[in-house]
Design a protein around this motif. Structure first.
Motif, PDB file in Angstrom:
ATOM      1  N   SER A 181       0.845  -1.194   0.000  1.00 43.33           N
ATOM      2  CA  SER A 181       0.000   0.000   0.000  1.00 43.33           C
ATOM      3  C   SER A 181       0.879   1.243   0.000  1.00 43.33           C
ATOM      4  O   SER A 181       1.395   1.670   1.036  1.00 43.33           O
ATOM      5  CB  SER A 181      -0.901  -0.014   1.243  1.00 43.33           C
ATOM      6  OG  SER A 181      -1.736   1.119   1.264  1.00 43.33           O
ATOM      7  N   LEU A 182       1.037   1.844  -1.187  1.00 43.19           N
ATOM      8  CA  LEU A 182       2.004   2.917  -1.352  1.00 43.19           C
ATOM      9  C   LEU A 182       1.648   4.158  -0.541  1.00 43.19           C
ATOM     10  O   LEU A 182       2.523   4.809   0.039  1.00 43.19           O
ATOM     11  CB  LEU A 182       2.138   3.273  -2.838  1.00 43.19           C
ATOM     12  CG  LEU A 182       3.292   4.193  -3.224  1.00 43.19           C
ATOM     13  CD1 LEU A 182       4.617   3.620  -2.761  1.00 43.19           C
ATOM     14  CD2 LEU A 182       3.308   4.430  -4.722  1.00 43.19           C
ATOM     15  N   LEU A 183       0.361   4.507  -0.483  1.00 40.84           N
ATOM     16  CA  LEU A 183      -0.028   5.669   0.301  1.00 40.84           C
ATOM     17  C   LEU A 183       0.300   5.472   1.785  1.00 40.84           C
ATOM     18  O   LEU A 183       0.775   6.396   2.453  1.00 40.84           O
ATOM     19  CB  LEU A 183      -1.524   5.935   0.134  1.00 40.84           C
ATOM     20  CG  LEU A 183      -1.937   6.721  -1.119  1.00 40.84           C
ATOM     21  CD1 LEU A 183      -3.445   6.814  -1.200  1.00 40.84           C
ATOM     22  CD2 LEU A 183      -1.319   8.102  -1.134  1.00 40.84           C
ATOM     23  N   GLN A 184       0.042   4.274   2.298  1.00 43.24           N
ATOM     24  CA  GLN A 184       0.344   4.007   3.699  1.00 43.24           C
ATOM     25  C   GLN A 184       1.847   4.001   3.957  1.00 43.24           C
ATOM     26  O   GLN A 184       2.306   4.478   4.995  1.00 43.24           O
ATOM     27  CB  GLN A 184      -0.277   2.672   4.115  1.00 43.24           C
ATOM     28  CG  GLN A 184      -1.799   2.691   4.118  1.00 43.24           C
ATOM     29  CD  GLN A 184      -2.392   1.391   4.627  1.00 43.24           C
ATOM     30  OE1 GLN A 184      -1.681   0.448   4.955  1.00 43.24           O
ATOM     31  NE2 GLN A 184      -3.714   1.333   4.687  1.00 43.24           N
ATOM     32  N   VAL A 185       2.618   3.473   3.023  1.00 43.12           N
ATOM     33  CA  VAL A 185       4.073   3.505   3.140  1.00 43.12           C
ATOM     34  C   VAL A 185       4.563   4.954   3.171  1.00 43.12           C
ATOM     35  O   VAL A 185       5.483   5.310   3.923  1.00 43.12           O
ATOM     36  CB  VAL A 185       4.741   2.712   1.999  1.00 43.12           C
ATOM     37  CG1 VAL A 185       6.258   2.932   1.992  1.00 43.12           C
ATOM     38  CG2 VAL A 185       4.429   1.236   2.116  1.00 43.12           C
ATOM     39  N   LEU A 186       3.943   5.823   2.360  1.00 43.32           N
ATOM     40  CA  LEU A 186       4.314   7.237   2.359  1.00 43.32           C
ATOM     41  C   LEU A 186       4.036   7.878   3.712  1.00 43.32           C
ATOM     42  O   LEU A 186       4.853   8.656   4.216  1.00 43.32           O
ATOM     43  CB  LEU A 186       3.545   7.981   1.260  1.00 43.32           C
ATOM     44  CG  LEU A 186       4.062   7.818  -0.163  1.00 43.32           C
ATOM     45  CD1 LEU A 186       3.080   8.414  -1.157  1.00 43.32           C
ATOM     46  CD2 LEU A 186       5.421   8.484  -0.322  1.00 43.32           C
ATOM     47  N   VAL A 187       2.886   7.560   4.289  1.00 41.18           N
ATOM     48  CA  VAL A 187       2.551   8.120   5.607  1.00 41.18           C
ATOM     49  C   VAL A 187       3.575   7.672   6.652  1.00 41.18           C
ATOM     50  O   VAL A 187       4.068   8.473   7.458  1.00 41.18           O
ATOM     51  CB  VAL A 187       1.129   7.698   6.019  1.00 41.18           C
ATOM     52  CG1 VAL A 187       0.854   8.073   7.478  1.00 41.18           C
ATOM     53  CG2 VAL A 187       0.100   8.361   5.111  1.00 41.18           C
ATOM     54  N   ILE A 188       3.911   6.372   6.643  1.00 41.27           N
ATOM     55  CA  ILE A 188       4.923   5.852   7.559  1.00 41.27           C
ATOM     56  C   ILE A 188       6.266   6.548   7.328  1.00 41.27           C
ATOM     57  O   ILE A 188       6.959   6.933   8.282  1.00 41.27           O
ATOM     58  CB  ILE A 188       5.069   4.326   7.387  1.00 41.27           C
ATOM     59  CG1 ILE A 188       3.806   3.609   7.876  1.00 41.27           C
ATOM     60  CG2 ILE A 188       6.286   3.806   8.154  1.00 41.27           C
ATOM     61  CD1 ILE A 188       3.813   2.118   7.589  1.00 41.27           C
ATOM     62  N   ALA A 377      -2.715   3.595  -6.669  1.00 44.15           N
ATOM     63  CA  ALA A 377      -1.535   2.866  -6.199  1.00 44.15           C
ATOM     64  C   ALA A 377      -1.810   2.080  -4.922  1.00 44.15           C
ATOM     65  O   ALA A 377      -0.977   1.327  -4.466  1.00 44.15           O
ATOM     66  CB  ALA A 377      -0.382   3.854  -5.941  1.00 44.15           C
ATOM     67  N   THR A 378      -3.017   2.249  -4.351  1.00 45.74           N
ATOM     68  CA  THR A 378      -3.296   1.593  -3.075  1.00 45.74           C
ATOM     69  C   THR A 378      -4.247   0.419  -3.206  1.00 45.74           C
ATOM     70  O   THR A 378      -4.456  -0.307  -2.253  1.00 45.74           O
ATOM     71  CB  THR A 378      -3.914   2.591  -2.079  1.00 45.74           C
ATOM     72  OG1 THR A 378      -5.243   2.905  -2.521  1.00 45.74           O
ATOM     73  CG2 THR A 378      -3.110   3.859  -1.977  1.00 45.74           C
ATOM     74  N   VAL A 379      -4.837   0.241  -4.377  1.00 48.89           N
ATOM     75  CA  VAL A 379      -5.842  -0.793  -4.557  1.00 48.89           C
ATOM     76  C   VAL A 379      -5.262  -1.941  -5.360  1.00 48.89           C
ATOM     77  O   VAL A 379      -4.652  -1.734  -6.403  1.00 48.89           O
ATOM     78  CB  VAL A 379      -7.080  -0.230  -5.290  1.00 48.89           C
ATOM     79  CG1 VAL A 379      -8.139  -1.310  -5.439  1.00 48.89           C
ATOM     80  CG2 VAL A 379      -7.641   0.965  -4.540  1.00 48.89           C
ATOM     81  N   SER A 380      -5.457  -3.172  -4.845  1.00 51.32           N
ATOM     82  CA  SER A 380      -4.979  -4.339  -5.567  1.00 51.32           C
ATOM     83  C   SER A 380      -5.692  -4.448  -6.906  1.00 51.32           C
ATOM     84  O   SER A 380      -6.908  -4.446  -6.978  1.00 51.32           O
ATOM     85  CB  SER A 380      -5.239  -5.597  -4.734  1.00 51.32           C
ATOM     86  OG  SER A 380      -4.810  -6.733  -5.436  1.00 51.32           O
TER      87      SER A 380
END
Length: 459
Positions: A181-188, A377-380
């Motif tokens: 999940s690219l958006l979540q990785v960005l937040v982290i 980028a976040t959806v399979s």
């Protein structure tokens, strides 16, 4: 901004301090030997594409079995994207020195993303109306088919602001990486980078040094994975031709032609104008990234070229700070190719099923697509599943038209991924140059090394 004097001393010093030490280009020019043409990655990828197309037409059944080669390569790429994004975003934030500088670059990037994405959506909606994609198919929606389609695609769910905001924040550190999940990785990454900036100087230097060495190691890993790119290209193209053939896409050929021309127009004209305003020539820019373009076309995945774009943009003069912040963020918020695809396909379904959409309804769809395109980028399943979510959320269009478009998803994804990647590369150059994080002398040296001639006033 265009015409703004560059702080070359500052940007050159930054580039010298943060330039990657990996890859053959780190060696002195005198130590490098000229690579035979057949050993060049771009040539090998082209050969793989040609062989894949040939096998697809000559032996379709065998070509379909080659899908496993493309799938393996994409798995290898997807495996490395999340940690690579994490490391580059964190290092970009740390290189900024303070959160105020991070915010300065991030704010400009987000404004640029929204403006360009809106232009892409509106331009493609106008083209869809003028070209009449989907007209003449005269499809009708049956209640049974609508119920079946909803059961299959309804899991994409209606898109709301609350749902979108929730998807931004992970509930598990490792899970965000495991799910890709690219958006979540960005937040982290942003949170972790801010935490590193809060450490004392000695601690910060130690952490930054460790992360930088890890980044170098991952780029070496990328070099290993890229050895398999020609095989991945061969397998992906062979499967696409062998499984679909020409007959399967002939009814949607017009849509494909319009989409390819629209995406080409956006890259060459719209992005070309943006590049020209900042001192770059679009055709030379595309030639510089030709290997990545071949790879994107073969794999139909925007992620496949991301590791190489990190490297090349830094060599082209963009600081690690700007590259690490803008490029991965753009992959979540600046998917220009996805925007063009969604506008054209929305109008295709509307025209194919005879659903009239007035100006007010089309503007409403544009607003929905501005939100849903940010989640591609976040959806399979990527662009197509996000498009399915848009159709479902709109409540205006028959969702049974989705399987029809899925038949050509492979062919549309090839052009969409190129536009997405090039759009984000342009965004990185623009933000780097407008914030003084660009080394023009490095860009000129790199162009001279690649093309063999010194660039003129326009790089």
């Amino acid at each position: 901004m265009p015409g703004q004097p560059l702080n070359l001393e500052k940007s050159m010093a930054f580039h010298t301090e943060t330039a990657p030490h990996h890859g053959p280009d780190a060696e002195p020019a005198t130590a490098r030997k000229k690579t035979p043409f057949y050993a060049r990655l771009g040539v090998q990828i082209v050969v793989g594409i040609v062989l894949g197309i040939t096998l697809g037409f000559v032996a379709p059944k065998l070509a379909v079995d080659m899908k496993v080669l493309g799938d393996i390569f994409l798995r290898l790429i997807k495996m490395i994207v999340a940690p690579l994004v994490f490391l580059n975003v964190v290092l970009g934030i740390v290189a900024a020195g303070d959160l105020k500088n991070v915010g300065r670059i991030g704010l400009r990037a987000l404004i640029y993303f929204e403006v360009v994405s809106t232009i892409a959506l509106m331009l493609s909606m106008v083209i869809a109306n003028l070209s009449g994609v989907g007209m003449g198919m005269h499809l009708t929606q049956s209640p049974e088919a609508a119920a079946a389609a909803h059961a299959q695609y309804g899991k994409a769910g209606a898109v709301s602001v609350e749902h979108f905001l929730l998807t931004l924040f992970p509930d598990n550190f490792v899970g965000a990486f495991a799910n890709g999940s690219l958006l979540q990785v960005l937040v982290i990454s942003i949170g972790f980078g801010a935490a590193v900036l809060m450490l004392n100087q000695d601690q910060r230097v130690s952490v930054e040094h460790a992360l930088s060495r890890m980044s170098d190691c991952f780029f070496k890993f990328v070099d290993v994975i890229m050895k398999f790119a020609p095989l991945g290209a061969f397998g992906s193209i062979a499967f696409a031709i062998g499984s679909s053939g020409m007959n399967a896409v002939i009814s949607l050929g017009y849509l494909l032609i319009v989409m390819y021309l629209s995406l080409a127009f956006f890259v060459i004209v719209v992005l070309g104008i943006v590049l020209r305003l900042y001192g770059f020539n679009v055709f030379r820019f595309l030639r510089y990234f030709k290997e990545e373009i071949f790879l994107l076309f073969a794999t139909a995945s925007s992620e496949s070229a991301l590791p190489r774009l990190f490297e090349k943009l830094e060599r082209l003069g963009c600081s690690r700070q700007s590259t690490g912040l803008v490029l991965p963020t753009g992959y979540a918020f600046n998917l220009d190719g996805t925007a063009v695809y969604m506008s054209l396909c929305v109008m295709f379904i509307a025209n194919a099923y005879g659903v009239p959409l007035d100006l007010h309804q089309q503007l409403g769809l544009l607003v929905i697509m501005l939100i849903t395109s940010k989640g591609a980028a976040t959806v399979s399943g990527g662009t197509f599943i996000v498009f399915a979510a848009t159709v479902t959320a709109s409540g205006m269009l028959p969702i049974e038209g989705l399987p029809i478009l899925f038949g050509i998803n492979r062919f549309t994804s090839q052009a969409v991924s190129i536009c997405n990647a090039m759009g984000n590369s342009v965004a990185t150059l623009v933000i780097a140059r407008s914030t003084g994080e660009f080394d023009e002398s490095a860009a000129r040296s790199e162009y001279q090394r690649v093309f063999g001639v010194a660039p003129g006033k326009v790089i």
